[in-house]
Design an enzyme around this catalytic site. Structure first.
Site, PDB file in Angstrom:
ATOM      1  N   LYS A   2      -4.286   0.177 -28.603  1.00 43.44           N
ATOM      2  CA  LYS A   2      -5.100  -0.850 -27.973  1.00 43.44           C
ATOM      3  C   LYS A   2      -5.992  -0.085 -27.192  1.00 43.44           C
ATOM      4  CE  LYS A   2      -2.684  -5.740 -29.018  1.00 43.44           C
ATOM      5  NZ  LYS A   2      -2.797  -6.311 -28.175  1.00 43.44           N
ATOM      6  N   ARG A  38      -1.326 -21.728 -26.371  1.00 47.79           N
ATOM      7  CA  ARG A  38      -3.618 -22.442 -25.874  1.00 47.79           C
ATOM      8  C   ARG A  38      -2.847 -23.685 -27.684  1.00 47.79           C
ATOM      9  NH1 ARG A  38      -5.181 -16.736 -24.535  1.00 47.79           N
ATOM     10  NH2 ARG A  38      -4.110 -16.268 -26.157  1.00 47.79           N
ATOM     11  N   HIS A  73      -2.280 -17.433 -17.556  1.00 45.21           N
ATOM     12  CA  HIS A  73      -0.761 -16.652 -17.106  1.00 45.21           C
ATOM     13  C   HIS A  73      -0.165 -16.790 -16.187  1.00 45.21           C
ATOM     14  CE1 HIS A  73      -3.018 -14.199 -19.500  1.00 45.21           C
ATOM     15  NE2 HIS A  73      -2.505 -13.926 -20.433  1.00 45.21           N
ATOM     16  N   SER A 123      -8.115 -13.437 -21.280  1.00 49.10           N
ATOM     17  CA  SER A 123      -8.490 -12.701 -20.576  1.00 49.10           C
ATOM     18  C   SER A 123      -9.797 -11.697 -21.092  1.00 49.10           C
ATOM     19  CB  SER A 123      -7.194 -12.105 -20.836  1.00 49.10           C
ATOM     20  OG  SER A 123      -5.918 -11.874 -20.058  1.00 49.10           O
TER      21      SER A 123
HETATM   22  P1  ADP Z   1      -1.305 -10.652 -26.041  1.00 45.18           P
HETATM   23  O1  ADP Z   1      -2.561  -9.318 -26.478  1.00 45.18           O
HETATM   24  O2  ADP Z   1       0.121 -10.171 -26.255  1.00 45.18           O
HETATM   25  O3  ADP Z   1      -0.839 -12.012 -27.180  1.00 45.18           O
HETATM   26  P2  ADP Z   1      -1.867 -11.619 -23.839  1.00 45.18           P
HETATM   27  O4  ADP Z   1      -2.017 -11.367 -22.227  1.00 45.18           O
HETATM   28  O5  ADP Z   1      -3.566 -12.357 -24.136  1.00 45.18           O
HETATM   29  O6  ADP Z   1      -1.415 -10.902 -24.481  1.00 45.18           O
HETATM   30  O7  ADP Z   1      -1.498 -13.158 -23.753  1.00 45.18           O
HETATM   31  C1  ADP Z   1       0.133 -13.021 -22.774  1.00 45.18           C
HETATM   32  C2  ADP Z   1       1.127 -14.541 -23.200  1.00 45.18           C
HETATM   33  O8  ADP Z   1       0.269 -15.029 -22.968  1.00 45.18           O
HETATM   34  C3  ADP Z   1       0.686 -14.886 -24.448  1.00 45.18           C
HETATM   35  O9  ADP Z   1       2.030 -15.607 -25.029  1.00 45.18           O
HETATM   36  C4  ADP Z   1      -0.438 -15.986 -24.854  1.00 45.18           C
HETATM   37  O10 ADP Z   1      -0.621 -16.577 -25.598  1.00 45.18           O
HETATM   38  C5  ADP Z   1      -0.473 -16.710 -23.490  1.00 45.18           C
HETATM   39  N1  ADP Z   1      -1.495 -17.010 -22.892  1.00 45.18           N
HETATM   40  C6  ADP Z   1      -2.588 -16.714 -22.321  1.00 45.18           C
HETATM   41  N2  ADP Z   1      -3.948 -17.238 -21.613  1.00 45.18           N
HETATM   42  C7  ADP Z   1      -3.041 -18.789 -22.003  1.00 45.18           C
HETATM   43  C8  ADP Z   1      -3.442 -19.791 -21.030  1.00 45.18           C
HETATM   44  N3  ADP Z   1      -4.708 -19.841 -20.707  1.00 45.18           N
HETATM   45  N4  ADP Z   1      -2.925 -20.586 -20.641  1.00 45.18           N
HETATM   46  C9  ADP Z   1      -1.451 -19.856 -21.104  1.00 45.18           C
HETATM   47  N5  ADP Z   1      -0.467 -19.467 -22.465  1.00 45.18           N
HETATM   48  C10 ADP Z   1      -2.058 -18.424 -22.426  1.00 45.18           C
END
Ligand code: ADP
Length: 159
Positions: free
Chosen positions: A42, A91, A18, A129
């Site tokens: 959630k 990803r 992120h 995460s």
């Molecule tokens: P959500 O539940 O809304 O997907 P996340 O916190 O999992 O929330 O992810 C937020 C955003 O960041 C999403 O667009 C996700 O694809 C992106 N994201 C999560 N992990 C990574 C990563 N390792 N590299 C790039 N983008 C990521």
């Protein structure tokens, strides 16, 4: 008119994947609002307040980054903030399927809002995460994948 974007997500917790996306938006936008999703349907490990505080602490010296939580529809939130750009990270193919669906739906709900996708850095392509929570909970080494602050907060939760 300043160029402002929203980067929405669960950030439960924020990872270096992120952070890399956020850093890469610098220079593209005057301000990026990191919007922490607080969907009551959630279940999260960290409360919205905890997630916001962690991100704020990580960006305490950075200009042009704002952090807040939001509930409800992203397009509604963006409209209220007067923001037209949304950033998402991609990803794997599985992200693409989901994001494609979300984008089409969001555009139907509000055609004025444009989502901009940034490809993950190779180093973080397998990082989520969810996997971080499992690794830290089971005592694994998450070196280089999360900031120290996040590691500390995770250890507090799991002990
Ligand atoms: P959500 O539940 O809304 O997907 P996340 O916190 O999992 O929330 O992810 C937020 C955003 O960041 C999403 O667009 C996700 O694809 C992106 N994201 C999560 N992990 C990574 C990563 N390792 N590299 C790039 N983008 C990521």
């Amino acid at each position: 008119m300043p160029k402002i974007a929203i980067y929405p997500g669960s950030f439960d917790p924020i990872t270096n994947g992120h952070l890399d996306i956020i850093k890469r938006t610098q220079g593209l936008f005057d301000k990026v609002i990191v919007a922490v999703n607080n969907n009551p349907l959630k279940t999260f490990l960290f409360t919205a307040g905890e997630r916001v505080e962690m991100i704020k602490e990580l960006f305490s010296v950075s200009k042009g980054i704002e952090v807040e939580s939001f509930q409800g529809l992203l397009v509604q939130y963006a409209k209220e903030k007067g923001v037209r750009f949304v950033i998402r990270g991609l990803r794997a193919l599985s992200d693409f399927e989901y994001e494609f669906q979300m984008d089409l739906m969001n555009r139907k709900l509000n055609p004025d809002i444009q989502t901009i996708y940034l490809m993950t850095d190779q180093r973080y392509s397998y990082l989520s995460s969810g996997i971080i929570k499992e690794i830290v909970k089971l005592g694994g080494n998450a070196e280089g994948l999360i900031p120290d602050l996040v590691k500390e907060k995770l250890l507090e939760k799991f002990t």
